[in-house]
Enzyme design. Structure first.
Site, PDB file in Angstrom:
ATOM      1  N   TRP A 151       0.796  -1.225   0.000  1.00  0.00           N
ATOM      2  CA  TRP A 151       0.000   0.000   0.000  1.00  0.00           C
ATOM      3  C   TRP A 151       0.831   1.279   0.000  1.00  0.00           C
ATOM      4  O   TRP A 151       0.289   2.350  -0.194  1.00  0.00           O
ATOM      5  CB  TRP A 151      -0.934   0.026   1.215  1.00  0.00           C
ATOM      6  CG  TRP A 151      -0.293  -0.354   2.514  1.00  0.00           C
ATOM      7  CD1 TRP A 151      -0.385  -1.564   3.142  1.00  0.00           C
ATOM      8  CD2 TRP A 151       0.554   0.455   3.345  1.00  0.00           C
ATOM      9  NE1 TRP A 151       0.345  -1.555   4.308  1.00  0.00           N
ATOM     10  CE2 TRP A 151       0.929  -0.320   4.460  1.00  0.00           C
ATOM     11  CE3 TRP A 151       1.029   1.770   3.260  1.00  0.00           C
ATOM     12  CZ2 TRP A 151       1.758   0.157   5.475  1.00  0.00           C
ATOM     13  CZ3 TRP A 151       1.858   2.256   4.263  1.00  0.00           C
ATOM     14  CH2 TRP A 151       2.221   1.455   5.356  1.00  0.00           C
ATOM     15  N   ASN A 152       2.135   1.194   0.233  1.00  0.00           N
ATOM     16  CA  ASN A 152       2.867   2.450   0.438  1.00  0.00           C
ATOM     17  C   ASN A 152       3.149   3.206  -0.859  1.00  0.00           C
ATOM     18  O   ASN A 152       3.183   4.428  -0.869  1.00  0.00           O
ATOM     19  CB  ASN A 152       4.163   2.208   1.222  1.00  0.00           C
ATOM     20  CG  ASN A 152       5.099   1.227   0.556  1.00  0.00           C
ATOM     21  OD1 ASN A 152       4.665   0.310  -0.148  1.00  0.00           O
ATOM     22  ND2 ASN A 152       6.387   1.388   0.788  1.00  0.00           N
ATOM     23  N   LYS A 175      -2.328  -8.679  -7.688  1.00  0.00           N
ATOM     24  CA  LYS A 175      -3.192  -8.339  -6.560  1.00  0.00           C
ATOM     25  C   LYS A 175      -2.573  -7.149  -5.834  1.00  0.00           C
ATOM     26  O   LYS A 175      -1.548  -7.265  -5.177  1.00  0.00           O
ATOM     27  CB  LYS A 175      -3.338  -9.487  -5.569  1.00  0.00           C
ATOM     28  CG  LYS A 175      -4.474  -9.222  -4.563  1.00  0.00           C
ATOM     29  CD  LYS A 175      -4.214  -9.759  -3.177  1.00  0.00           C
ATOM     30  CE  LYS A 175      -3.291  -8.933  -2.351  1.00  0.00           C
ATOM     31  NZ  LYS A 175      -3.883  -7.679  -1.790  1.00  0.00           N
ATOM     32  N   GLU A 178      -5.187  -4.329  -0.554  1.00  0.00           N
ATOM     33  CA  GLU A 178      -6.620  -4.127  -0.343  1.00  0.00           C
ATOM     34  C   GLU A 178      -6.921  -2.749   0.232  1.00  0.00           C
ATOM     35  O   GLU A 178      -8.077  -2.326   0.269  1.00  0.00           O
ATOM     36  CB  GLU A 178      -7.176  -5.219   0.572  1.00  0.00           C
ATOM     37  CG  GLU A 178      -6.555  -5.306   1.933  1.00  0.00           C
ATOM     38  CD  GLU A 178      -5.286  -6.144   1.988  1.00  0.00           C
ATOM     39  OE1 GLU A 178      -4.916  -6.541   3.106  1.00  0.00           O
ATOM     40  OE2 GLU A 178      -4.666  -6.381   0.937  1.00  0.00           O
ATOM     41  N   GLY A 228       6.908  -6.282  -0.143  1.00  0.00           N
ATOM     42  CA  GLY A 228       6.191  -6.185   1.117  1.00  0.00           C
ATOM     43  C   GLY A 228       7.055  -6.585   2.287  1.00  0.00           C
ATOM     44  O   GLY A 228       8.277  -6.481   2.244  1.00  0.00           O
ATOM     45  N   SER A 229       6.432  -7.082   3.332  1.00  0.00           N
ATOM     46  CA  SER A 229       7.134  -7.363   4.581  1.00  0.00           C
ATOM     47  C   SER A 229       7.925  -8.661   4.511  1.00  0.00           C
ATOM     48  O   SER A 229       7.648  -9.547   3.692  1.00  0.00           O
ATOM     49  CB  SER A 229       6.128  -7.452   5.730  1.00  0.00           C
ATOM     50  OG  SER A 229       5.349  -8.632   5.615  1.00  0.00           O
ATOM     51  N   GLU A 250      11.163  -8.200  -2.858  1.00  0.00           N
ATOM     52  CA  GLU A 250      11.707  -6.941  -2.330  1.00  0.00           C
ATOM     53  C   GLU A 250      11.021  -6.708  -1.006  1.00  0.00           C
ATOM     54  O   GLU A 250       9.849  -6.368  -0.948  1.00  0.00           O
ATOM     55  CB  GLU A 250      11.470  -5.791  -3.320  1.00  0.00           C
ATOM     56  CG  GLU A 250      12.246  -4.523  -2.962  1.00  0.00           C
ATOM     57  CD  GLU A 250      11.419  -3.551  -2.154  1.00  0.00           C
ATOM     58  OE1 GLU A 250      11.651  -3.489  -0.912  1.00  0.00           O
ATOM     59  OE2 GLU A 250      10.552  -2.877  -2.717  1.00  0.00           O
ATOM     60  N   LEU A 251      11.796  -6.917   0.085  1.00  0.00           N
ATOM     61  CA  LEU A 251      11.195  -6.976   1.407  1.00  0.00           C
ATOM     62  C   LEU A 251      11.602  -5.767   2.246  1.00  0.00           C
ATOM     63  O   LEU A 251      11.903  -4.712   1.716  1.00  0.00           O
ATOM     64  CB  LEU A 251      11.566  -8.310   2.066  1.00  0.00           C
ATOM     65  CG  LEU A 251      11.268  -9.548   1.197  1.00  0.00           C
ATOM     66  CD1 LEU A 251      11.698 -10.824   1.898  1.00  0.00           C
ATOM     67  CD2 LEU A 251       9.801  -9.613   0.809  1.00  0.00           C
ATOM     68  N   CYS A 284      10.416   1.470   2.368  1.00  0.00           N
ATOM     69  CA  CYS A 284      11.300   0.368   2.765  1.00  0.00           C
ATOM     70  C   CYS A 284      12.762   0.804   2.837  1.00  0.00           C
ATOM     71  O   CYS A 284      13.548   0.212   3.579  1.00  0.00           O
ATOM     72  CB  CYS A 284      11.140  -0.807   1.808  1.00  0.00           C
ATOM     73  SG  CYS A 284      11.321  -0.380   0.069  1.00  0.00           S
ATOM     74  N   GLU A 381      11.999  -3.334  11.908  1.00  0.00           N
ATOM     75  CA  GLU A 381      11.663  -2.233  11.008  1.00  0.00           C
ATOM     76  C   GLU A 381      10.532  -1.383  11.573  1.00  0.00           C
ATOM     77  O   GLU A 381       9.483  -1.896  11.974  1.00  0.00           O
ATOM     78  CB  GLU A 381      11.260  -2.784   9.646  1.00  0.00           C
ATOM     79  CG  GLU A 381      10.925  -1.712   8.622  1.00  0.00           C
ATOM     80  CD  GLU A 381      10.572  -2.294   7.263  1.00  0.00           C
ATOM     81  OE1 GLU A 381      10.791  -1.603   6.254  1.00  0.00           O
ATOM     82  OE2 GLU A 381      10.090  -3.449   7.209  1.00  0.00           O
ATOM     83  N   GLU A 458      14.456  -5.330  -9.392  1.00  0.00           N
ATOM     84  CA  GLU A 458      13.581  -4.554 -10.259  1.00  0.00           C
ATOM     85  C   GLU A 458      14.377  -3.340 -10.704  1.00  0.00           C
ATOM     86  O   GLU A 458      15.337  -2.932 -10.061  1.00  0.00           O
ATOM     87  CB  GLU A 458      12.312  -4.139  -9.520  1.00  0.00           C
ATOM     88  CG  GLU A 458      11.450  -5.334  -9.140  1.00  0.00           C
ATOM     89  CD  GLU A 458      10.165  -4.952  -8.448  1.00  0.00           C
ATOM     90  OE1 GLU A 458      10.174  -4.006  -7.649  1.00  0.00           O
ATOM     91  OE2 GLU A 458       9.151  -5.612  -8.703  1.00  0.00           O
TER      92      GLU A 458
END
Length: 476
Positions: A151-152, A175, A178, A228-229, A250-251, A284, A381, A458
């Site tokens: 979402w960020n 996806k 949400e 994400g996380s 990419e965490l 991140c 984090e 990426e």
């Protein structure tokens, strides 16, 4: 200010959730409900898989220059729609309109960059062992991709994945978060309007684990990409490993910023405050552990506190705001826990440390000092506008602390010494290193982490390579 009605995009058509709705999207600045979130049914997901599979062969055969043309047309449409999409992004994510426009600019850059890279996905000819033979390496699309984004950065992160995969000749089921789906759906609309064939990109909405558990095991999916996380990344990596599918992950990060005694503080302080409060610290690569040479520690803290206290906090729709709200109520709870844990461990709150108001998810930019290295805040984090400052005495001490954690996404150093810059560039254990800069994520450069911060890349030529398979052909 109207937020769009949310629908899924499957096989080139917009549709509601087959299982109704599974929640709502809220404005993080006002707590207002913006829309109901559709919930994908198993049938929706199967339709998306069928669409991606049916579109894969024709899209793979589509000439690279034709794929590029569609990406460029979509980029042009996004440019025309920047203001309306930026407004949507601010409504659902909270960031300022200025930041939303910058993010959309980066998303557009990704479409443009990978449009060009589509025509540069070169193979090669290997000198033959036998006269008259041919030994060739051909780059081919890996196949349908399952993509999951947070979402960020609800436009830029999906754009990186979509543009590279489509340029390579892969279809995709994506996806988005949400909590911020509409920004991503705007990308799909632009691509549809640009002439993207049906089924090449599908966007599904709903419950994350239900979707990933359905898509990743499917034999249709050949590649998984996730931002994400760390815990969710581990879960998806295990799921993909069960089915022998490559991942790009990419965490998270817990980035250190090394401030040496010769740093130009007039330049460094504004950059540190901006780097820490950009997107309310929900980045991140955001600097979190500020390791400052003991000779300038007190001056740095005083000036950083002044800069952080000067950040104007408010609704992202207000042009005077420099930092918007956190994206959701969970982040407020997380910031409060971090501050309380730090205080319990003996840390001092120099600035902020509390939420602002009772409506919306506003949290004051925070500076903590004397945070013990074995406390939770220095090891987990933060993902918010919290800066932790500690002194160091030698370069080796600073590098040891910077590299101590299992995170390895980004790290930074501020120095005017060329020798120090070279040393830290070589010895910092991170996928990206910024020297007198926090800019480590450009479209034309690889972006990825080490250790628990993930694997794969990426951006740059590496970004499209993630979606290509190198086939060796020996023709006697």
């Amino acid at each position: 200010m109207r937020y769009p009605t949310l629908e899924q995009f499957i096989a080139g058509e917009w549709r509601p959730g087959g299982d109704g709705v599974c929640g709502v999207v809220r404005n993080p600045a006002t707590d207002e409900v913006l829309a109901e979130l559709p919930r994908a049914s198993a049938s929706d997901l199967d339709d998306a898989l069928t669409a991606a599979q049916d579109a894969q062969a024709p899209w793979r055969r589509t000439p690279a220059m034709q794929r590029a043309s569609i990406l460029l047309r979509a980029a042009a449409l996004l440019q025309e729609r920047v203001e309306s999409i930026a407004l949507t992004m601010t409504l659902e994510q909270g960031k300022t309109l200025a930041e939303a426009r910058v993010e959309l600019g980066a998303a557009i850059e990704s479409f443009q960059w990978y449009a060009a890279e589509a025509g540069r996905a070169y193979g090669r000819i290997i000198p033959a062992r036998i006269p008259g033979a041919r030994q060739m390496v051909i780059q081919e699309p890996i196949g349908p991709v399952a993509a999951f984004t947070p979402w960020n950065f609800p436009a830029n992160l999906p754009a990186r994945k979509i543009s590279a995969a489509l340029a390579a000749g892969c279809t995709m089921i994506l996806k988005p978060s949400e909590e911020t789906p509409a920004s991503t759906l705007a990308l799909a609309q632009a691509l549809a309007d640009a002439g993207l064939p049906k089924g090449v990109l599908n966007v599904v909405l709903g419950v994350p684990d239900q979707i990933s558990s359905h898509l990743i095991p499917s034999p249709v999916i050949r590649k998984v990409t996730f931002t994400g996380s760390v815990p969710v990344g581990r879960h998806l990596a295990r799921l993909a490993a069960d089915h022998i599918k490559p991942c790009t992950l990419e965490l998270g990060g817990h980035s250190a910023a090394l401030i040496f005694e010769d740093a130009d503080l007039d330049t460094a302080i504004p950059l540190c405050a901006l780097g820490k409060t950009r997107n309310a610290g929900q980045v991140c690569t955001s600097p979190t552990r500020f390791l400052v040479h003991e000779s300038i520690h007190d001056e740095f803290v005083g000036r950083l506190v002044q800069a952080m206290n000067g950040v104007r906090l408010g609704s992202g729709l207000d042009p005077s705001s420099q930092m918007g709200p956190l994206a959701n109520a969970r982040r407020i709870a997380a910031m409060e826990r971090i501050v309380n844990e730090a205080k319990s461990a003996g840390a001092r709150v120099e600035a902020g440390g509390e939420r602002l108001g009772s409506v919306g998810n506003f949290f004051r930019p925070t500076v903590l000092t004397r945070v013990p290295t074995d406390s939770e805040p220095m090891n987990v984090e933060a993902f918010g506008p919290v800066a932790m400052v500690r002194p160091f005495s030698t370069v080796d001490d600073a590098l040891s602390e910077a590299n101590r954690l299992n995170y390895g996404l980004a790290a930074y150093a501020f120095t005017q010494s060329a020798a120090t810059a070279v040393q830290v560039s070589e010895e910092l254990e991170a996928g990206g290193v910024g020297i007198n800069s926090f800019a480590v994520g450009h479209t034309e450069a690889p972006f990825g982490g080490t250790k628990d911060s993930g694997y794969g890349y990426e951006g740059g030529v590496e970004g499209i390579s993630a979606y290509l398979h190198s086939k060796y052909v020996h023709h006697a």
